[in-house]
Enzyme design. Sequence first.
Site, PDB file in Angstrom:
ATOM      1  N   LYS A   1      16.219  21.426 -11.686  1.00  0.00           N
ATOM      2  CA  LYS A   1      15.365  19.905 -12.316  1.00  0.00           C
ATOM      3  C   LYS A   1      16.378  19.033 -12.878  1.00  0.00           C
ATOM      4  O   LYS A   1      17.185  19.253 -14.095  1.00  0.00           O
ATOM      5  CB  LYS A   1      14.358  20.216 -12.855  1.00  0.00           C
ATOM      6  CG  LYS A   1      13.176  21.153 -12.645  1.00  0.00           C
ATOM      7  CD  LYS A   1      12.341  20.517 -11.474  1.00  0.00           C
ATOM      8  CE  LYS A   1      11.485  19.162 -12.013  1.00  0.00           C
ATOM      9  NZ  LYS A   1      10.639  20.043 -12.709  1.00  0.00           N
TER      10      LYS A   1
ATOM     11  N   LYS B   1      -0.716  -4.336 -40.013  1.00  0.00           N
ATOM     12  CA  LYS B   1       0.713  -4.123 -39.949  1.00  0.00           C
ATOM     13  C   LYS B   1       1.080  -3.061 -38.864  1.00  0.00           C
ATOM     14  O   LYS B   1       2.233  -3.176 -37.762  1.00  0.00           O
ATOM     15  CB  LYS B   1       1.263  -4.111 -41.112  1.00  0.00           C
ATOM     16  CG  LYS B   1       1.155  -5.677 -41.588  1.00  0.00           C
ATOM     17  CD  LYS B   1       1.415  -5.344 -42.822  1.00  0.00           C
ATOM     18  CE  LYS B   1       0.758  -6.422 -44.170  1.00  0.00           C
ATOM     19  NZ  LYS B   1      -0.498  -6.554 -43.939  1.00  0.00           N
TER      20      LYS B   1
ATOM     21  N   GLN C   1      -5.246  -6.214 -43.385  1.00  0.00           N
ATOM     22  CA  GLN C   1      -4.160  -4.707 -43.797  1.00  0.00           C
ATOM     23  C   GLN C   1      -4.316  -3.812 -42.330  1.00  0.00           C
ATOM     24  O   GLN C   1      -3.218  -3.084 -42.043  1.00  0.00           O
ATOM     25  CB  GLN C   1      -4.071  -4.124 -45.093  1.00  0.00           C
ATOM     26  CG  GLN C   1      -3.391  -2.969 -45.124  1.00  0.00           C
ATOM     27  CD  GLN C   1      -3.433  -2.806 -46.928  1.00  0.00           C
ATOM     28  OE1 GLN C   1      -3.305  -3.501 -47.499  1.00  0.00           O
ATOM     29  NE2 GLN C   1      -3.897  -1.305 -46.926  1.00  0.00           N
TER      30      GLN C   1
ATOM     31  N   ASN D   1      14.619  14.981 -14.897  1.00  0.00           N
ATOM     32  CA  ASN D   1      13.076  15.189 -14.840  1.00  0.00           C
ATOM     33  C   ASN D   1      13.884  13.525 -15.030  1.00  0.00           C
ATOM     34  O   ASN D   1      14.669  13.348 -16.354  1.00  0.00           O
ATOM     35  CB  ASN D   1      12.727  15.764 -15.884  1.00  0.00           C
ATOM     36  CG  ASN D   1      12.712  17.476 -15.176  1.00  0.00           C
ATOM     37  OD1 ASN D   1      12.583  17.139 -13.648  1.00  0.00           O
ATOM     38  ND2 ASN D   1      11.978  18.157 -16.136  1.00  0.00           N
TER      39      ASN D   1
ATOM     40  N   GLU E   1       9.421   8.464 -17.677  1.00  0.00           N
ATOM     41  CA  GLU E   1       8.397   8.717 -17.589  1.00  0.00           C
ATOM     42  C   GLU E   1       8.095   8.478 -18.957  1.00  0.00           C
ATOM     43  O   GLU E   1       6.131   7.476 -19.362  1.00  0.00           O
ATOM     44  CB  GLU E   1       7.824   9.512 -17.518  1.00  0.00           C
ATOM     45  CG  GLU E   1       8.342  10.858 -16.178  1.00  0.00           C
ATOM     46  CD  GLU E   1       8.427  11.934 -15.889  1.00  0.00           C
ATOM     47  OE1 GLU E   1       7.768  12.497 -14.827  1.00  0.00           O
ATOM     48  OE2 GLU E   1       8.311  12.626 -16.982  1.00  0.00           O
TER      49      GLU E   1
ATOM     50  N   SER F   1      14.578  20.883 -17.610  1.00  0.00           N
ATOM     51  CA  SER F   1      14.108  21.991 -17.341  1.00  0.00           C
ATOM     52  C   SER F   1      13.881  23.033 -18.153  1.00  0.00           C
ATOM     53  O   SER F   1      15.047  23.654 -18.063  1.00  0.00           O
ATOM     54  CB  SER F   1      12.672  22.530 -16.224  1.00  0.00           C
ATOM     55  OG  SER F   1      12.494  23.311 -16.396  1.00  0.00           O
TER      56      SER F   1
ATOM     57  N   HIS G   1       0.694  -1.469   0.080  1.00  0.00           N
ATOM     58  CA  HIS G   1      -0.558   0.242   0.238  1.00  0.00           C
ATOM     59  C   HIS G   1       1.369   1.555   0.316  1.00  0.00           C
ATOM     60  O   HIS G   1       0.606   2.647   0.567  1.00  0.00           O
ATOM     61  CB  HIS G   1      -0.948  -0.152   1.156  1.00  0.00           C
ATOM     62  CG  HIS G   1      -2.038  -1.240   1.468  1.00  0.00           C
ATOM     63  ND1 HIS G   1      -2.807  -1.528   0.919  1.00  0.00           N
ATOM     64  CD2 HIS G   1      -1.541  -2.536   2.152  1.00  0.00           C
ATOM     65  CE1 HIS G   1      -3.188  -3.046   1.124  1.00  0.00           C
ATOM     66  NE2 HIS G   1      -1.969  -3.017   1.695  1.00  0.00           N
TER      67      HIS G   1
END
Length: 459
Positions: free
Chosen positions: A283, A325, A322, A285, A290, A277, A156
């Site tokens: 930052k 694909k 078709q 990231n 992601e 960023s 949890h």
Amino acid sequence: MALWGGRFTQGPDQRFKDFNDSLKFDCAMALEDIDGSIGWAKAICEAGVLTLEEKDKLIQALNELRQEIADDPHKIAGEADEDIHSYVERRLIEKVGQLGKKLHTGRSRNDQVALDLKLWCRASSVKISEALVHLEKTLVECAKRHQGQIFPGYTHLQRAQPITFSHYILSYVQMFERDYKRLQNALDLMSTCPLGSAALAGTAYKIDRDALAVDLGFKEATFNSLDAVSDRDHVLELLSCASISMVHLSRLAEDLIIYNSGEAGFLELSDKVTSGSSLMPQKKNPDALELIRGKCGRVVGALTGMLVTMKALPMAYDKDLQEDKERLFDAMDTWHSCLDMAALCFEDLKLRESKVESAAKGGYSNATELADYLVSKGIAFREAHEIVGRTVLYAIEKNKALEDLSVDEFEKFSQVVGGDVYECLKLENIVAKRDIKGGTAPRQNALEIERLEKLLASR
Ligand code: ARG
């Protein structure tokens, strides 16, 4: 040049042609179409349709074409042919003239496309299997590097019980190992060759279909021509293998994103797989992760799309097929690149040991152990659970860990607690006790690493 036209008095509307043509994407099966055509040339030569000389001439021209395509693979997509089969046939006729027109004897584009796609599926499964093994090996190495490292285990998303980092990493190896086996099972089911089924009823020429199948790398020929030209189970199976594996990858990505966050700070992803960023200079990231998480939607979408295309499809070939694909090619490329990217994220991944340890120590993750300790002193588990619950509440109020409480403080809740409680609350001892198959004990992790190393080395 169209492969048909005799029956028509008018050419297709350009808008219909743009809508109908598939060359821009089925050019990805150019090599498969050439392999299949070579196989077919040999088979109809055996059946007496081609002389040995004609067969050799066709094969030589097809091999030449293979080389030209390898030299400039992007050229085909821009040609005006309807599909890859028309393209290969036109180029063949350009090379060998009238003889090129004999190759399609007894063959239909329906069994041809079924063959090409199955060959593509098989080749793609082999490539993905290698990527899966590479990722598994990378994870096993990571688990080996950090053997014995205590890590907080969650349920949890709440700290539950201490585990080892190796045990955590190895849990994902199990998932990717099942993905690998699932793919081998799928490959096994893709081992029948549809060529010779013609349009729907089977070819009228006396070719040895089983020999042709073996020549093309299959086990044997398909058993029913109607099924063979309209079966796309292998596409569904690959998409479902891809989807399950992408779900695994998305879970791994999500975990690592959480562990890499400023709040957890358990890991630091390398600069190789992160980006900055444009506005906020501080930052870094986790874009690679992601994107892996996000691309899962695209692959699962391909599976649901294909299931709906197949639903209620009349027997046998219909042009709906078709639509198999583009999404298959895209999903398999996506799966492959996500597997590679996940492996790359583990290169230079830093584990912040002190952060991990203090997180594992906090959150009262040794509370279950205290309950087991009370059980060992003769208290029934339910009662022990209640006692420990109250002890934890007290410790929270005092802002202390369980192991920071004195024996006097423990005795407020139970008289049976003695000085030996501290050994039992140590995280190292807690994990070491889970020394059964599948448990988190470092000894078990070492055994599992050894087993996996052997298994992966054998592939
Ligand atoms: N481009 C077609 C496909 O991908 C090839 C088969 C066409 N067959 C036909 N009878 N029109 O399915």
